[in-house]
Enzyme design. Structure first.
Site, PDB file in Angstrom:
ATOM      1  N   ARG A  37     -88.392   2.978  56.937  1.00  0.00           N
ATOM      2  CA  ARG A  37     -89.758   3.275  57.370  1.00  0.00           C
ATOM      3  C   ARG A  37     -90.324   4.496  56.651  1.00  0.00           C
ATOM      4  NH1 ARG A  37     -89.988   2.098  63.916  1.00  0.00           N
ATOM      5  NH2 ARG A  37     -90.723  -0.041  63.725  1.00  0.00           N
ATOM      6  N   LYS A 203     -83.251 -13.177  73.585  1.00  0.00           N
ATOM      7  CA  LYS A 203     -83.880 -13.853  74.727  1.00  0.00           C
ATOM      8  C   LYS A 203     -85.051 -14.737  74.321  1.00  0.00           C
ATOM      9  CE  LYS A 203     -83.717  -9.717  77.458  1.00  0.00           C
ATOM     10  NZ  LYS A 203     -84.754  -8.946  78.107  1.00  0.00           N
ATOM     11  N   GLY A 353     -86.772  -5.716  64.764  1.00  0.00           N
ATOM     12  CA  GLY A 353     -85.875  -4.570  64.584  1.00  0.00           C
ATOM     13  C   GLY A 353     -84.492  -4.964  64.092  1.00  0.00           C
ATOM     14  N   GLY A 376     -92.006  -4.683  67.542  1.00  0.00           N
ATOM     15  CA  GLY A 376     -93.002  -5.209  68.485  1.00  0.00           C
ATOM     16  C   GLY A 376     -94.322  -5.550  67.801  1.00  0.00           C
TER      17      GLY A 376
HETATM   18  P1  ADP Z   1     -85.202  -8.611  66.801  1.00  0.00           P
HETATM   19  O1  ADP Z   1     -85.075  -7.159  67.208  1.00  0.00           O
HETATM   20  O2  ADP Z   1     -84.933  -8.793  65.343  1.00  0.00           O
HETATM   21  O3  ADP Z   1     -86.499  -9.225  67.257  1.00  0.00           O
HETATM   22  P2  ADP Z   1     -83.725  -9.504  69.108  1.00  0.00           P
HETATM   23  O4  ADP Z   1     -83.953  -8.156  69.743  1.00  0.00           O
HETATM   24  O5  ADP Z   1     -84.393 -10.659  69.697  1.00  0.00           O
HETATM   25  O6  ADP Z   1     -84.024  -9.427  67.535  1.00  0.00           O
HETATM   26  O7  ADP Z   1     -82.172  -9.882  69.205  1.00  0.00           O
HETATM   27  C1  ADP Z   1     -81.166  -9.203  68.536  1.00  0.00           C
HETATM   28  C2  ADP Z   1     -79.878  -9.241  69.302  1.00  0.00           C
HETATM   29  O8  ADP Z   1     -79.498 -10.532  69.715  1.00  0.00           O
HETATM   30  C3  ADP Z   1     -78.752  -8.741  68.410  1.00  0.00           C
HETATM   31  O9  ADP Z   1     -78.388  -7.453  68.813  1.00  0.00           O
HETATM   32  C4  ADP Z   1     -77.630  -9.774  68.590  1.00  0.00           C
HETATM   33  O10 ADP Z   1     -76.376  -9.192  68.824  1.00  0.00           O
HETATM   34  C5  ADP Z   1     -78.092 -10.561  69.793  1.00  0.00           C
HETATM   35  N1  ADP Z   1     -77.589 -11.947  69.774  1.00  0.00           N
HETATM   36  C6  ADP Z   1     -77.924 -12.936  68.939  1.00  0.00           C
HETATM   37  N2  ADP Z   1     -77.248 -14.072  69.215  1.00  0.00           N
HETATM   38  C7  ADP Z   1     -76.429 -13.800  70.257  1.00  0.00           C
HETATM   39  C8  ADP Z   1     -75.495 -14.565  71.023  1.00  0.00           C
HETATM   40  N3  ADP Z   1     -75.259 -15.845  70.733  1.00  0.00           N
HETATM   41  N4  ADP Z   1     -74.882 -13.963  72.042  1.00  0.00           N
HETATM   42  C9  ADP Z   1     -75.131 -12.663  72.321  1.00  0.00           C
HETATM   43  N5  ADP Z   1     -76.006 -11.874  71.654  1.00  0.00           N
HETATM   44  C10 ADP Z   1     -76.651 -12.434  70.637  1.00  0.00           C
HETATM   45  C1  3PG Z   2     -91.114   0.556  67.092  1.00  0.00           C
HETATM   46  O1  3PG Z   2     -90.024   1.040  66.734  1.00  0.00           O
HETATM   47  O2  3PG Z   2     -91.233  -0.652  67.423  1.00  0.00           O
HETATM   48  C2  3PG Z   2     -92.331   1.411  67.000  1.00  0.00           C
HETATM   49  O3  3PG Z   2     -92.050   2.659  66.396  1.00  0.00           O
HETATM   50  C3  3PG Z   2     -92.999   1.600  68.356  1.00  0.00           C
HETATM   51  O4  3PG Z   2     -92.138   2.304  69.224  1.00  0.00           O
HETATM   52  P1  3PG Z   2     -92.328   2.157  70.806  1.00  0.00           P
HETATM   53  O5  3PG Z   2     -91.874   0.776  71.164  1.00  0.00           O
HETATM   54  O6  3PG Z   2     -91.483   3.249  71.403  1.00  0.00           O
HETATM   55  O7  3PG Z   2     -93.796   2.325  71.115  1.00  0.00           O
HETATM   56 MG    MG Z   3     -84.599  -6.254  69.074  1.00  0.00          MG
END
Ligand code: ADP
Ligand code: 3PG
Ligand code: MG
Length: 397
Positions: A37, A203, A353, A376
């Site tokens: 970033r 999820k 993320g 987000g």
């Molecule tokens: P992003 O941040 O890229 O949008 P998410 O927050 O939706 O992604 O999900 C990421 C998390 O999902 C990872 O930390 C990963 O470990 C978890 N994950 C993916 N598949 C599985 C699974 N089958 N069982 C448990 N955790 C999982």
């Molecule tokens: C992020 O990491 O998604 C941005 O920096 C926004 O952070 P926040 O979800 O704490 O507002």
């Molecule tokens: Mg995530």
């Protein structure tokens, strides 16, 4: 409509406040574990310096509450050091955002100098969008640039109320925001076909808005990750000990019905006795997970099938890891999709993320068309939402 960018601003001899998103991941000792970033904001900062401005940077880091007793670890001091290394010039760090230190250091700036203010969320007025706080922050500079794509979905003071303090001619977006918005507009407007989405992650509930908005626009939705098991359960399959959102089964059924054959679920699974990376694993074919086992990654047939779809697509959007990729035994699916993204001749966009982290981990971040700096903000953009932080920046006329 394209927005005014920093290239349209009068910068010579002026102080330019640039809102950046330096909310970077840190190790337990405060060291920066991923400076993507910070690197992503460099073109905008360098442009402002080259054009004769003094640069004042403002960012949040983490989620401090505005309580000095507990906010300490959220200091941007390590970021100032890293930014100085990347820019190859000293970066002055203020110990407050609009207080006496920031005021004095901002007043002393000369063209070509860079000042990083302390974490903007140390001020309670930031979250609240407080007008007095915004006026104090805006008062440090002559013009305002939003280059904080990762924060564009937040209506915080530094994103909305601060630019509103400046005349429209002194507001613009930076090159990072311009690039992110351009790519998202293309994905949602006129993508090269076929366009597919690969979605995984933790999820279904986090991704419903994205799935609903994308479905009519895409040719296929390839599902992996833990969200698979909510869909399989909704279809009546057994899911063993896999992560299932029991309260989202009706919703999963509605999505399955709306998507029809566009939505593809894994052909096979890597299953594990527990979430512990040392536990026993095996590959299960089909759509039923045996009792006592957890679906932890997509299996080899799915890796091959999803890889082929990704390689042959005109456009691919990837959000959400295919398995628990943080652990070596559970990362083949995510690594496989990452490799296919790098090999694809289509437009390949990665966002989210953990997904961006996976792209770095598997060495494809520089080989795909774009890795979004938004978590987000990327997801909300794919949901079709528009942001107040961008509405306050005038269109280019
Ligand atoms: P992003 O941040 O890229 O949008 P998410 O927050 O939706 O992604 O999900 C990421 C998390 O999902 C990872 O930390 C990963 O470990 C978890 N994950 C993916 N598949 C599985 C699974 N089958 N069982 C448990 N955790 C999982
Ligand atoms: C992020 O990491 O998604 C941005 O920096 C926004 O952070 P926040 O979800 O704490 O507002
Ligand atoms: Mg995530």
């Amino acid at each position: 409509m394209a927005k005014r960018t920093i290239a349209d601003l009068n910068l010579k001899g002026r102080k330019c406040l640039i809102r950046v998103d330096f909310n970077v991941p840190q190790g337990k000792d405060g060291s920066i574990s991923d400076d993507r970033r910070i690197r992503a904001a460099l073109p905008t900062i360098r442009h402002a310096l080259k054009e004769g401005a003094a640069v004042i940077l403002v960012s949040h880091l983490g989620r401090p509450t505005g309580d000095p007793a507990t906010d300490g670890p959220f200091t941007l001091a390590p970021v100032a050091t890293r930014l100085g290394e990347l820019l190859g010039q000293p970066v002055v760090h203020a110990s407050d955002t609009v207080g006496p230190d920031a005021q004095a250091k901002a007043a002393a700036l000369k063209p070509g100098d860079v000042l990083l203010l302390e974490n903007v969320r140390f001020n309670k007025g930031e979250k609240k969008g407080d007008a007095a706080f915004a006026a104090a922050l805006a008062g440090l500079a002559d013009c305002y640039v939003n280059d904080a794509f990762g924060t564009c979905h937040r209506d915080e003071a530094s994103m909305v109320a601060v630019p509103e303090c400046k005349s429209p001619g002194d507001r613009a977006i930076g090159f990072l925001v311009a690039k992110e918005v351009e790519i998202l507009d293309k994905l949602l407007g006129h993508p090269a076909k076929p366009m597919i989405a690969v979605m995984g992650g933790a999820k279904v509930s986090d991704k419903i808005g994205v799935i609903t908005n994308l479905l009519p626009k895409i040719d296929a939705l390839l599902v992996g990750g833990a969200m698979t098991y909510t869909f399989l359960k909704a279809q009546g399959h057994s899911t063993g000990g896999s992560r299932v959102e029991a309260d989202k089964l009706d919703l999963a059924r509605q999505i399955l019905e709306a998507a029809g054959p566009k939505l593809r679920l894994p052909l096979d699974h890597l299953v594990s006795k527990s979430l512990d990376p040392t536990s026993e694993t095996m590959v299960v074919e089909g759509s039923d997970i045996p009792d006592g086992w957890i679906g932890i990654d997509i299996g080899p047939k799915t890796i091959a099938a999803y890889g082929e779809a990704v390689r042959n697509a005109g456009t691919v959007i990837w959000n959400g890891p295919m398995g628990k990729f943080e652990d070596e035994p559970f990362r083949k699916g995510t690594a496989g999709v990452a490799a296919a993204m790098a090999e694809s001749k289509g437009i390949t966009v990665v966002g989210g993320g953990e997904t961006a982290e996976a792209a770095e981990l598997f060495g494809v971040a520089e080989k795909v068309s774009h890795v979004s700096t938004g978590g987000g903000a990327f997801l909300e953009s794919l949901e079709g939402k528009t942001f107040n932080s961008l509405k306050v920046i005038p269109d280019l006329n």
